[in-house]
Design an enzyme around this catalytic site. Structure first.
Site, PDB file in Angstrom:
ATOM      1  N   GLY A  91       0.823  -1.205   0.000  1.00 38.15           N
ATOM      2  CA  GLY A  91       0.000   0.000   0.000  1.00 38.15           C
ATOM      3  C   GLY A  91       0.857   1.255   0.000  1.00 38.15           C
ATOM      4  N   THR A 124      -0.358   5.406  -1.686  1.00 36.67           N
ATOM      5  CA  THR A 124      -1.177   6.548  -1.273  1.00 36.67           C
ATOM      6  C   THR A 124      -1.154   6.640   0.248  1.00 36.67           C
ATOM      7  OG1 THR A 124      -3.407   7.507  -1.392  1.00 36.67           O
ATOM      8  CG2 THR A 124      -3.280   5.143  -1.316  1.00 36.67           C
ATOM      9  N   GLY A 125      -1.754   7.696   0.798  1.00 34.38           N
ATOM     10  CA  GLY A 125      -1.875   7.814   2.251  1.00 34.38           C
ATOM     11  C   GLY A 125      -0.531   7.729   2.959  1.00 34.38           C
ATOM     12  N   GLY A 139       1.339   5.094   3.456  1.00 32.55           N
ATOM     13  CA  GLY A 139       2.302   4.234   2.770  1.00 32.55           C
ATOM     14  C   GLY A 139       3.168   5.018   1.793  1.00 32.55           C
ATOM     15  N   SER A 146      -3.904  -0.409  14.874  1.00 31.48           N
ATOM     16  CA  SER A 146      -4.739   0.781  15.022  1.00 31.48           C
ATOM     17  C   SER A 146      -5.234   0.845  16.454  1.00 31.48           C
ATOM     18  CB  SER A 146      -5.928   0.680  14.079  1.00 31.48           C
ATOM     19  OG  SER A 146      -6.939   1.579  14.478  1.00 31.48           O
ATOM     20  N   TYR A 165     -12.790  -4.667  11.118  1.00 36.40           N
ATOM     21  CA  TYR A 165     -11.584  -3.841  11.057  1.00 36.40           C
ATOM     22  C   TYR A 165     -10.836  -3.944  12.391  1.00 36.40           C
ATOM     23  CZ  TYR A 165      -8.529   0.191  10.419  1.00 36.40           C
ATOM     24  OH  TYR A 165      -7.430   1.000  10.309  1.00 36.40           O
TER      25      TYR A 165
HETATM   26  N1  LIG Z   1      -5.929   6.659   8.630  1.00 37.28           N
HETATM   27  C1  LIG Z   1      -5.993   6.343   9.910  1.00 37.28           C
HETATM   28  O1  LIG Z   1      -6.458   7.111  10.735  1.00 37.28           O
HETATM   29  C2  LIG Z   1      -5.456   5.031  10.374  1.00 37.28           C
HETATM   30  C3  LIG Z   1      -5.467   4.766  11.745  1.00 37.28           C
HETATM   31  C4  LIG Z   1      -4.953   3.561  12.204  1.00 37.28           C
HETATM   32  C5  LIG Z   1      -4.434   2.651  11.303  1.00 37.28           C
HETATM   33  N2  LIG Z   1      -4.444   2.911   9.980  1.00 37.28           N
HETATM   34  C6  LIG Z   1      -3.856   1.908   9.076  1.00 37.28           C
HETATM   35  O2  LIG Z   1      -2.802   2.484   8.350  1.00 37.28           O
HETATM   36  C7  LIG Z   1      -2.629   1.763   7.124  1.00 37.28           C
HETATM   37  C8  LIG Z   1      -2.561   2.753   5.974  1.00 37.28           C
HETATM   38  O3  LIG Z   1      -3.790   3.437   5.912  1.00 37.28           O
HETATM   39  P1  LIG Z   1      -4.048   4.824   5.218  1.00 37.28           P
HETATM   40  O4  LIG Z   1      -4.849   5.598   6.190  1.00 37.28           O
HETATM   41  O5  LIG Z   1      -2.807   5.370   4.660  1.00 37.28           O
HETATM   42  O6  LIG Z   1      -5.076   4.329   4.081  1.00 37.28           O
HETATM   43  P2  LIG Z   1      -5.149   4.539   2.514  1.00 37.28           P
HETATM   44  O7  LIG Z   1      -4.733   5.912   2.152  1.00 37.28           O
HETATM   45  O8  LIG Z   1      -6.510   4.051   2.145  1.00 37.28           O
HETATM   46  O9  LIG Z   1      -4.042   3.527   1.983  1.00 37.28           O
HETATM   47  C9  LIG Z   1      -4.215   2.138   2.059  1.00 37.28           C
HETATM   48  C10 LIG Z   1      -3.271   1.452   1.119  1.00 37.28           C
HETATM   49  O10 LIG Z   1      -3.529   0.046   1.129  1.00 37.28           O
HETATM   50  C11 LIG Z   1      -3.663  -0.407  -0.184  1.00 37.28           C
HETATM   51  N3  LIG Z   1      -4.564  -1.540  -0.343  1.00 37.28           N
HETATM   52  C12 LIG Z   1      -5.919  -1.553  -0.169  1.00 37.28           C
HETATM   53  N4  LIG Z   1      -6.404  -2.757  -0.477  1.00 37.28           N
HETATM   54  C13 LIG Z   1      -5.352  -3.525  -0.838  1.00 37.28           C
HETATM   55  C14 LIG Z   1      -5.226  -4.869  -1.281  1.00 37.28           C
HETATM   56  N5  LIG Z   1      -6.283  -5.661  -1.441  1.00 37.28           N
HETATM   57  N6  LIG Z   1      -3.986  -5.337  -1.581  1.00 37.28           N
HETATM   58  C15 LIG Z   1      -2.912  -4.517  -1.460  1.00 37.28           C
HETATM   59  N7  LIG Z   1      -2.979  -3.256  -1.068  1.00 37.28           N
HETATM   60  C16 LIG Z   1      -4.187  -2.752  -0.759  1.00 37.28           C
HETATM   61  C17 LIG Z   1      -4.216   0.758  -0.937  1.00 37.28           C
HETATM   62  O11 LIG Z   1      -3.991   0.603  -2.308  1.00 37.28           O
HETATM   63  P3  LIG Z   1      -5.083   1.180  -3.328  1.00 37.28           P
HETATM   64  O12 LIG Z   1      -5.134   2.644  -3.061  1.00 37.28           O
HETATM   65  O13 LIG Z   1      -4.552   0.811  -4.644  1.00 37.28           O
HETATM   66  O14 LIG Z   1      -6.378   0.514  -2.999  1.00 37.28           O
HETATM   67  C18 LIG Z   1      -3.455   1.911  -0.327  1.00 37.28           C
HETATM   68  O15 LIG Z   1      -2.193   2.051  -0.918  1.00 37.28           O
HETATM   69  C19 LIG Z   1      -3.801   0.798   7.045  1.00 37.28           C
HETATM   70  O16 LIG Z   1      -3.360  -0.481   7.456  1.00 37.28           O
HETATM   71  C20 LIG Z   1      -4.785   1.363   8.046  1.00 37.28           C
HETATM   72  O17 LIG Z   1      -5.622   0.380   8.566  1.00 37.28           O
HETATM   73  C21 LIG Z   1      -4.940   4.092   9.490  1.00 37.28           C
END
Ligand SMILES: NC(=O)c1ccc[n+]([C@@H]2O[C@H](COP(=O)([O-])OP(=O)(O)OC[C@H]3O[C@@H](n4cnc5c(N)ncnc54)[C@H](OP(=O)(O)O)[C@@H]3O)[C@@H](O)[C@H]2O)c1
Ligand SMILES: *[C@@H]1O[C@H](CO)[C@@H](O)[C@H](O)[C@H]1NC(C)=O
Ligand SMILES: *[C@@H]1O[C@H](CO)[C@@H](O)[C@H](O)[C@H]1NC(C)=O
Ligand SMILES: *[C@@H]1O[C@H](CO)[C@@H](O)[C@H](O)[C@H]1NC(C)=O
Ligand SMILES: *[C@@H]1O[C@H](CO)[C@@H](O)[C@H](O)[C@H]1NC(C)=O
Length: 327
Positions: free
Chosen positions: A44, A47-48, A50, A177, A202
Protein backbone atom coordinates in the site's frame (compact mmCIF):
# COMPACT_ATOMS: atom_id res chain seq x y z
CA UNK A 1 -32.29 16.24 7.82
CA UNK A 2 -31.94 17.65 11.33
CA UNK A 3 -30.78 14.22 12.47
CA UNK A 4 -28.08 14.30 9.82
CA UNK A 5 -27.00 17.78 10.95
CA UNK A 6 -26.94 16.56 14.52
CA UNK A 7 -24.76 13.58 13.57
CA UNK A 8 -22.42 15.83 11.60
CA UNK A 9 -22.15 18.23 14.55
CA UNK A 10 -21.29 15.39 16.91
CA UNK A 11 -18.69 14.02 14.47
CA UNK A 12 -17.10 17.47 14.14
CA UNK A 13 -16.88 17.94 17.91
CA UNK A 14 -15.45 14.47 18.48
CA UNK A 15 -13.02 14.95 15.59
CA UNK A 16 -11.93 18.31 16.97
CA UNK A 17 -11.11 16.78 20.34
CA UNK A 18 -9.38 13.77 18.79
CA UNK A 19 -7.50 16.01 16.35
CA UNK A 20 -6.23 18.29 19.11
CA UNK A 21 -5.17 15.31 21.19
CA UNK A 22 -3.46 13.64 18.22
CA UNK A 23 -1.52 16.75 17.30
CA UNK A 24 -0.43 17.42 20.87
CA UNK A 25 0.92 13.89 21.38
CA UNK A 26 2.47 13.42 17.96
CA UNK A 27 6.19 12.66 17.61
CA UNK A 28 8.58 12.75 14.67
CA UNK A 29 11.04 10.04 13.70
CA UNK A 30 14.48 11.51 14.39
CA UNK A 31 16.61 8.71 12.96
CA UNK A 32 19.24 9.84 10.46
CA UNK A 33 19.90 6.28 9.31
CA UNK A 34 20.85 5.88 5.64
CA UNK A 35 19.58 2.87 3.74
CA UNK A 36 21.96 2.79 0.77
CA UNK A 37 22.22 -0.73 -0.59
CA UNK A 38 19.19 -1.88 1.39
CA UNK A 39 15.78 -2.97 0.15
CA UNK A 40 12.36 -2.17 1.59
CA UNK A 41 8.85 -3.29 0.65
CA UNK A 42 5.93 -1.02 1.49
CA UNK A 43 2.56 -2.65 0.89
CA UNK A 44 0.00 0.00 0.00
CA UNK A 45 2.95 2.33 -0.61
CA UNK A 46 0.96 4.14 -3.27
CA UNK A 47 -1.18 6.55 -1.27
CA UNK A 48 -1.88 7.81 2.25
CA UNK A 49 0.70 6.94 4.88
CA UNK A 50 2.30 4.23 2.77
CA UNK A 51 3.31 6.75 0.11
CA UNK A 52 4.96 8.96 2.76
CA UNK A 53 6.77 5.96 4.25
CA UNK A 54 7.99 4.87 0.82
CA UNK A 55 9.16 8.39 -0.04
CA UNK A 56 11.10 8.68 3.21
CA UNK A 57 12.79 5.30 2.75
CA UNK A 58 13.66 6.17 -0.85
CA UNK A 59 15.11 9.49 0.33
CA UNK A 60 17.43 7.51 2.60
CA UNK A 61 18.77 5.63 -0.41
CA UNK A 62 16.90 2.33 -0.15
CA UNK A 63 15.65 0.33 -3.09
CA UNK A 64 11.92 0.64 -2.46
CA UNK A 65 9.25 -1.71 -3.76
CA UNK A 66 5.70 -0.41 -3.47
CA UNK A 67 2.73 -2.66 -4.05
CA UNK A 68 -1.02 -2.32 -4.43
CA UNK A 69 -3.72 -3.83 -6.67
CA UNK A 70 -4.01 -0.92 -9.13
CA UNK A 71 -1.41 -0.14 -11.75
CA UNK A 72 -2.47 3.49 -12.32
CA UNK A 73 -2.00 4.27 -8.63
CA UNK A 74 1.42 2.67 -8.79
CA UNK A 75 2.46 4.81 -11.74
CA UNK A 76 1.32 8.03 -10.00
CA UNK A 77 3.11 7.02 -6.80
CA UNK A 78 6.37 6.29 -8.62
CA UNK A 79 6.23 9.76 -10.14
CA UNK A 80 5.58 11.31 -6.73
CA UNK A 81 8.53 9.48 -5.17
CA UNK A 82 11.01 10.15 -7.96
CA UNK A 83 9.88 13.82 -8.11
CA UNK A 84 10.52 14.22 -4.41
CA UNK A 85 13.76 12.24 -4.01
CA UNK A 86 16.81 11.72 -6.16
CA UNK A 87 16.31 7.97 -5.94
CA UNK A 88 15.34 6.18 -9.15
CA UNK A 89 15.59 2.69 -7.70
CA UNK A 90 11.89 2.54 -6.86
CA UNK A 91 9.62 -0.07 -8.39
CA UNK A 92 5.94 -0.82 -8.39
CA UNK A 93 4.54 -4.33 -8.33
CA UNK A 94 0.97 -5.55 -8.37
CA UNK A 95 -0.16 -7.07 -5.08
CA UNK A 96 -3.73 -7.83 -4.13
CA UNK A 97 -3.87 -8.97 -0.52
CA UNK A 98 -7.44 -10.17 -1.06
CA UNK A 99 -6.10 -12.90 -3.33
CA UNK A 100 -3.88 -15.76 -2.17
CA UNK A 101 -2.76 -16.32 -5.77
CA UNK A 102 -1.65 -12.69 -6.08
CA UNK A 103 0.23 -12.83 -2.76
CA UNK A 104 2.02 -16.02 -3.78
CA UNK A 105 2.94 -14.60 -7.16
CA UNK A 106 4.27 -11.39 -5.59
CA UNK A 107 6.27 -13.29 -2.95
CA UNK A 108 7.71 -15.66 -5.54
CA UNK A 109 8.81 -12.73 -7.69
CA UNK A 110 10.51 -11.11 -4.68
CA UNK A 111 12.19 -14.31 -3.47
CA UNK A 112 13.47 -15.14 -6.97
CA UNK A 113 14.59 -11.66 -8.00
CA UNK A 114 15.63 -9.70 -4.92
CA UNK A 115 18.98 -10.23 -3.30
CA UNK A 116 17.91 -8.91 0.08
CA UNK A 117 14.99 -7.58 2.09
CA UNK A 118 15.77 -5.32 5.03
CA UNK A 119 12.38 -3.79 5.79
CA UNK A 120 8.86 -5.12 5.28
CA UNK A 121 6.22 -2.48 5.95
CA UNK A 122 2.85 -4.21 6.24
CA UNK A 123 1.01 -0.94 5.74
CA UNK A 124 -1.77 -1.83 3.30
CA UNK A 125 -5.22 -1.95 4.74
CA UNK A 126 -8.84 -1.25 4.05
CA UNK A 127 -11.25 0.53 6.37
CA UNK A 128 -14.72 -0.63 7.31
CA UNK A 129 -15.79 -1.26 3.72
CA UNK A 130 -18.92 -3.22 2.87
CA UNK A 131 -18.16 -6.83 3.42
CA UNK A 132 -18.10 -9.84 1.14
CA UNK A 133 -16.47 -13.23 1.08
CA UNK A 134 -13.40 -13.36 -1.16
CA UNK A 135 -12.72 -16.09 -3.71
CA UNK A 136 -10.45 -17.59 -1.07
CA UNK A 137 -13.37 -17.86 1.35
CA UNK A 138 -12.40 -15.16 3.84
CA UNK A 139 -13.96 -11.88 4.93
CA UNK A 140 -12.55 -9.23 2.58
CA UNK A 141 -11.49 -6.92 5.43
CA UNK A 142 -9.90 -9.75 7.40
CA UNK A 143 -8.03 -11.06 4.38
CA UNK A 144 -6.58 -7.70 3.30
CA UNK A 145 -5.78 -6.46 6.81
CA UNK A 146 -4.63 -9.65 8.44
CA UNK A 147 -4.68 -13.06 6.69
CA UNK A 148 -3.03 -11.73 3.54
CA UNK A 149 -0.29 -10.07 5.59
CA UNK A 150 0.18 -13.25 7.61
CA UNK A 151 0.80 -15.20 4.40
CA UNK A 152 2.97 -12.53 2.80
CA UNK A 153 5.13 -12.14 5.90
CA UNK A 154 5.77 -15.86 6.23
CA UNK A 155 6.56 -16.28 2.53
CA UNK A 156 9.09 -13.44 2.71
CA UNK A 157 10.61 -14.61 5.98
CA UNK A 158 13.43 -16.67 4.38
CA UNK A 159 14.71 -13.55 2.56
CA UNK A 160 14.35 -11.36 5.66
CA UNK A 161 16.20 -14.02 7.65
CA UNK A 162 18.97 -14.19 5.07
CA UNK A 163 19.37 -10.41 5.12
CA UNK A 164 19.14 -9.55 8.80
CA UNK A 165 22.07 -9.76 11.19
CA UNK A 166 21.97 -9.63 14.97
CA UNK A 167 23.50 -6.14 14.94
CA UNK A 168 21.24 -4.89 12.14
CA UNK A 169 18.14 -7.07 12.11
CA UNK A 170 15.65 -7.15 9.26
CA UNK A 171 12.49 -5.42 10.41
CA UNK A 172 8.81 -6.18 9.93
CA UNK A 173 6.41 -3.38 10.80
CA UNK A 174 2.67 -4.03 11.01
CA UNK A 175 0.17 -1.22 10.97
CA UNK A 176 -2.33 -1.83 13.72
CA UNK A 177 -4.74 0.78 15.02
CA UNK A 178 -6.19 2.20 18.18
CA UNK A 179 -9.30 0.27 17.16
CA UNK A 180 -7.57 -3.00 18.04
CA UNK A 181 -8.85 -2.14 21.52
CA UNK A 182 -12.35 -2.99 20.29
CA UNK A 183 -11.22 -6.22 18.64
CA UNK A 184 -12.52 -9.66 19.50
CA UNK A 185 -11.20 -13.03 18.48
CA UNK A 186 -13.83 -15.69 17.98
CA UNK A 187 -12.22 -18.47 15.99
CA UNK A 188 -15.56 -19.93 14.87
CA UNK A 189 -16.82 -16.61 13.56
CA UNK A 190 -13.56 -15.17 12.32
CA UNK A 191 -14.84 -14.70 8.75
CA UNK A 192 -18.57 -14.61 9.46
CA UNK A 193 -19.81 -11.51 7.64
CA UNK A 194 -23.31 -11.89 9.03
CA UNK A 195 -22.02 -11.90 12.60
CA UNK A 196 -19.78 -8.80 12.68
CA UNK A 197 -20.24 -5.27 11.45
CA UNK A 198 -17.47 -4.06 9.07
CA UNK A 199 -16.05 -1.75 11.78
CA UNK A 200 -15.83 -4.74 14.09
CA UNK A 201 -14.01 -6.73 11.41
CA UNK A 202 -11.58 -3.84 11.06
CA UNK A 203 -10.95 -3.85 14.82
CA UNK A 204 -10.62 -7.65 14.88
CA UNK A 205 -8.12 -7.62 12.02
CA UNK A 206 -5.98 -5.07 13.84
CA UNK A 207 -6.02 -7.15 17.02
CA UNK A 208 -5.02 -10.22 14.98
CA UNK A 209 -1.95 -8.35 13.73
CA UNK A 210 -0.73 -7.80 17.27
CA UNK A 211 -1.33 -11.42 18.22
CA UNK A 212 0.54 -12.47 15.09
CA UNK A 213 3.54 -10.30 15.99
CA UNK A 214 3.55 -11.84 19.43
CA UNK A 215 3.48 -15.40 18.12
CA UNK A 216 5.95 -14.78 15.30
CA UNK A 217 8.43 -13.25 17.74
CA UNK A 218 8.32 -16.44 19.77
CA UNK A 219 8.94 -18.55 16.70
CA UNK A 220 11.90 -16.55 15.41
CA UNK A 221 14.86 -18.38 16.86
CA UNK A 222 17.67 -16.02 15.99
CA UNK A 223 17.35 -12.35 16.80
CA UNK A 224 18.11 -11.20 13.26
CA UNK A 225 14.50 -10.49 12.31
CA UNK A 226 12.27 -8.34 14.49
CA UNK A 227 8.57 -7.71 14.12
CA UNK A 228 6.69 -4.83 15.75
CA UNK A 229 3.30 -3.14 15.46
CA UNK A 230 2.52 0.53 15.21
CA UNK A 231 -0.58 2.61 15.83
CA UNK A 232 -0.26 5.67 13.59
CA UNK A 233 -3.04 7.53 15.39
CA UNK A 234 -5.91 9.19 13.54
CA UNK A 235 -4.67 10.24 10.13
CA UNK A 236 -6.40 12.17 7.37
CA UNK A 237 -6.25 9.75 4.43
CA UNK A 238 -8.72 8.30 1.96
CA UNK A 239 -9.43 5.37 4.26
CA UNK A 240 -12.50 7.04 5.77
CA UNK A 241 -14.29 7.16 2.41
CA UNK A 242 -15.41 3.63 3.19
CA UNK A 243 -18.21 4.72 5.54
CA UNK A 244 -20.41 5.93 2.70
CA UNK A 245 -20.66 8.91 0.38
CA UNK A 246 -22.06 11.58 2.66
CA UNK A 247 -20.69 10.52 6.03
CA UNK A 248 -17.46 9.36 4.41
CA UNK A 249 -17.08 12.70 2.64
CA UNK A 250 -17.65 14.60 5.88
CA UNK A 251 -15.20 12.47 7.86
CA UNK A 252 -12.61 12.63 5.08
CA UNK A 253 -12.76 16.43 4.95
CA UNK A 254 -12.65 16.66 8.75
CA UNK A 255 -9.79 14.19 8.78
CA UNK A 256 -7.74 16.24 6.34
CA UNK A 257 -8.28 19.38 8.40
CA UNK A 258 -8.07 18.07 11.95
CA UNK A 259 -6.24 14.74 12.05
CA UNK A 260 -2.58 14.05 11.44
CA UNK A 261 -1.31 14.47 7.91
CA UNK A 262 -0.18 11.24 6.21
CA UNK A 263 3.41 12.42 6.72
CA UNK A 264 2.87 12.75 10.46
CA UNK A 265 1.03 9.44 10.50
CA UNK A 266 4.02 7.77 8.85
CA UNK A 267 6.47 8.81 11.59
CA UNK A 268 5.96 5.98 14.05
CA UNK A 269 6.30 3.31 11.36
CA UNK A 270 9.53 4.99 10.23
CA UNK A 271 10.78 5.17 13.80
CA UNK A 272 10.19 1.44 14.27
CA UNK A 273 11.88 0.65 10.93
CA UNK A 274 14.93 2.86 11.50
CA UNK A 275 15.60 3.66 15.15
CA UNK A 276 18.49 1.71 16.66
CA UNK A 277 16.79 0.94 19.98
CA UNK A 278 13.51 -0.04 18.31
CA UNK A 279 15.47 -2.60 16.28
CA UNK A 280 16.43 -4.37 19.49
CA UNK A 281 12.79 -5.06 20.32
CA UNK A 282 10.32 -7.51 18.85
CA UNK A 283 6.63 -8.32 19.36
CA UNK A 284 6.09 -4.80 20.71
CA UNK A 285 3.57 -2.04 20.07
CA UNK A 286 4.53 1.57 19.33
CA UNK A 287 2.59 4.81 19.23
CA UNK A 288 3.91 8.33 18.72
CA UNK A 289 7.43 6.90 18.30
CA UNK A 290 7.30 5.44 21.80
CA UNK A 291 7.02 1.95 23.15
CA UNK A 292 3.58 1.29 24.57
CA UNK A 293 1.33 -1.74 25.09
CA UNK A 294 -1.51 -3.09 23.04
CA UNK A 295 -4.51 -4.27 25.03
CA UNK A 296 -3.86 -7.22 27.30
CA UNK A 297 -5.64 -9.88 25.29
CA UNK A 298 -3.26 -9.14 22.41
CA UNK A 299 -0.56 -11.00 24.34
CA UNK A 300 -2.59 -14.11 25.14
CA UNK A 301 -0.27 -17.00 24.22
CA UNK A 302 -3.04 -19.53 23.79
CA UNK A 303 -5.15 -17.35 21.52
CA UNK A 304 -2.05 -16.41 19.54
CA UNK A 305 -1.27 -20.08 18.79
CA UNK A 306 -4.88 -20.83 17.90
CA UNK A 307 -4.99 -17.81 15.62
CA UNK A 308 -1.72 -18.86 14.01
CA UNK A 309 -3.09 -22.34 13.26
CA UNK A 310 -6.40 -20.99 11.99
CA UNK A 311 -4.60 -18.45 9.79
CA UNK A 312 -2.23 -21.05 8.38
CA UNK A 313 -5.08 -23.33 7.44
CA UNK A 314 -7.18 -20.53 5.93
CA UNK A 315 -4.35 -19.26 3.72
CA UNK A 316 -3.42 -22.83 2.78
CA UNK A 317 0.02 -23.02 4.39
CA UNK A 318 0.87 -26.57 5.40
CA UNK A 319 3.08 -27.16 8.43
CA UNK A 320 5.83 -28.38 6.07
CA UNK A 321 5.72 -25.14 4.15
CA UNK A 322 5.74 -23.10 7.34
CA UNK A 323 8.75 -25.07 8.51
CA UNK A 324 10.53 -24.13 5.29
CA UNK A 325 9.79 -20.45 5.96
CA UNK A 326 11.70 -20.81 9.22
CA UNK A 327 14.77 -22.50 7.76
N1 LIG B 1 -5.93 6.66 8.63
C1 LIG B 1 -5.99 6.34 9.91
O1 LIG B 1 -6.46 7.11 10.73
C2 LIG B 1 -5.46 5.03 10.37
C3 LIG B 1 -5.47 4.77 11.75
C4 LIG B 1 -4.95 3.56 12.20
C5 LIG B 1 -4.43 2.65 11.30
N2 LIG B 1 -4.44 2.91 9.98
C6 LIG B 1 -3.86 1.91 9.08
O2 LIG B 1 -2.80 2.48 8.35
C7 LIG B 1 -2.63 1.76 7.12
C8 LIG B 1 -2.56 2.75 5.97
O3 LIG B 1 -3.79 3.44 5.91
P1 LIG B 1 -4.05 4.82 5.22
O4 LIG B 1 -4.85 5.60 6.19
O5 LIG B 1 -2.81 5.37 4.66
O6 LIG B 1 -5.08 4.33 4.08
P2 LIG B 1 -5.15 4.54 2.51
O7 LIG B 1 -4.73 5.91 2.15
O8 LIG B 1 -6.51 4.05 2.14
O9 LIG B 1 -4.04 3.53 1.98
C9 LIG B 1 -4.21 2.14 2.06
C10 LIG B 1 -3.27 1.45 1.12
O10 LIG B 1 -3.53 0.05 1.13
C11 LIG B 1 -3.66 -0.41 -0.18
N3 LIG B 1 -4.56 -1.54 -0.34
C12 LIG B 1 -5.92 -1.55 -0.17
N4 LIG B 1 -6.40 -2.76 -0.48
C13 LIG B 1 -5.35 -3.52 -0.84
C14 LIG B 1 -5.23 -4.87 -1.28
N5 LIG B 1 -6.28 -5.66 -1.44
N6 LIG B 1 -3.99 -5.34 -1.58
C15 LIG B 1 -2.91 -4.52 -1.46
N7 LIG B 1 -2.98 -3.26 -1.07
C16 LIG B 1 -4.19 -2.75 -0.76
C17 LIG B 1 -4.22 0.76 -0.94
O11 LIG B 1 -3.99 0.60 -2.31
P3 LIG B 1 -5.08 1.18 -3.33
O12 LIG B 1 -5.13 2.64 -3.06
O13 LIG B 1 -4.55 0.81 -4.64
O14 LIG B 1 -6.38 0.51 -3.00
C18 LIG B 1 -3.45 1.91 -0.33
O15 LIG B 1 -2.19 2.05 -0.92
C19 LIG B 1 -3.80 0.80 7.04
O16 LIG B 1 -3.36 -0.48 7.46
C20 LIG B 1 -4.79 1.36 8.05
O17 LIG B 1 -5.62 0.38 8.57
C21 LIG B 1 -4.94 4.09 9.49
C1 LIG C 1 6.20 15.69 -4.34
O1 LIG C 1 6.02 15.79 -5.74
C2 LIG C 1 4.70 16.10 -6.17
C3 LIG C 1 4.67 16.11 -7.67
O2 LIG C 1 4.73 14.78 -8.16
C4 LIG C 1 4.27 17.43 -5.57
O3 LIG C 1 2.92 17.69 -5.92
C5 LIG C 1 4.40 17.38 -4.05
O4 LIG C 1 4.08 18.61 -3.47
C6 LIG C 1 5.80 16.97 -3.64
N1 LIG C 1 5.82 16.80 -2.19
C7 LIG C 1 6.86 17.15 -1.45
C8 LIG C 1 6.77 16.86 0.01
O5 LIG C 1 7.84 17.66 -1.91
C1 LIG D 1 2.69 -8.70 11.50
O1 LIG D 1 1.73 -9.30 10.71
C2 LIG D 1 2.09 -10.57 10.26
C3 LIG D 1 1.00 -11.00 9.34
O2 LIG D 1 -0.25 -10.71 9.86
C4 LIG D 1 2.29 -11.50 11.43
O3 LIG D 1 2.77 -12.76 10.98
C5 LIG D 1 3.28 -10.90 12.37
O4 LIG D 1 3.35 -11.65 13.55
C6 LIG D 1 2.87 -9.50 12.72
N1 LIG D 1 3.83 -8.90 13.54
C7 LIG D 1 3.50 -8.11 14.54
C8 LIG D 1 4.61 -7.58 15.34
O5 LIG D 1 2.34 -7.85 14.77
C1 LIG E 1 -1.46 -25.85 16.22
O1 LIG E 1 -0.89 -26.63 15.19
C2 LIG E 1 0.22 -27.40 15.61
C3 LIG E 1 0.87 -28.03 14.39
O2 LIG E 1 -0.04 -28.34 13.38
C4 LIG E 1 -0.26 -28.42 16.63
O3 LIG E 1 0.82 -29.20 17.09
C5 LIG E 1 -0.88 -27.67 17.81
O4 LIG E 1 -1.44 -28.60 18.73
C6 LIG E 1 -1.98 -26.73 17.34
N1 LIG E 1 -2.40 -25.92 18.49
C7 LIG E 1 -3.64 -25.47 18.66
C8 LIG E 1 -3.89 -24.69 19.90
O5 LIG E 1 -4.53 -25.67 17.86
C1 LIG F 1 17.37 -18.29 9.61
O1 LIG F 1 18.56 -18.82 9.04
C2 LIG F 1 19.31 -19.65 9.89
C3 LIG F 1 20.51 -20.14 9.11
O2 LIG F 1 21.13 -19.13 8.40
C4 LIG F 1 18.48 -20.79 10.45
O3 LIG F 1 19.25 -21.48 11.42
C5 LIG F 1 17.20 -20.27 11.05
O4 LIG F 1 16.39 -21.33 11.47
C6 LIG F 1 16.46 -19.44 10.03
N1 LIG F 1 15.13 -19.03 10.38
C7 LIG F 1 14.74 -18.20 11.35
C8 LIG F 1 13.32 -17.81 11.32
O5 LIG F 1 15.48 -17.76 12.21
Amino acid sequence: MSLLLYIVAVIIIVALIVGLYEKSTNAICTSKKRLDGKTAIVTGGTTGMGLQIATDLADRGARVIIACPFKNEGVDALKYITDNTSNTDVVFKILDLSSIASIREFAKDIINNEKRLDILMNNAGVGAVSEFITDDGMSFIMQVNYFGQFLLTLLLLPLLNKTGTTTDPARIVNTSSVLHNLGFINMNKINDIRYWFPVQFYANSKLCLVLFAHELTKRLKRNNVVVNCVDPGMVGTGIFRCVGNILGGVVTVIGFVLFKTPWLGAQTALHVALDKKAGELSGQFFKNCKLTRAKRSAYNDKVAVQLWNTSASLVGLSSEEIEKCFQ
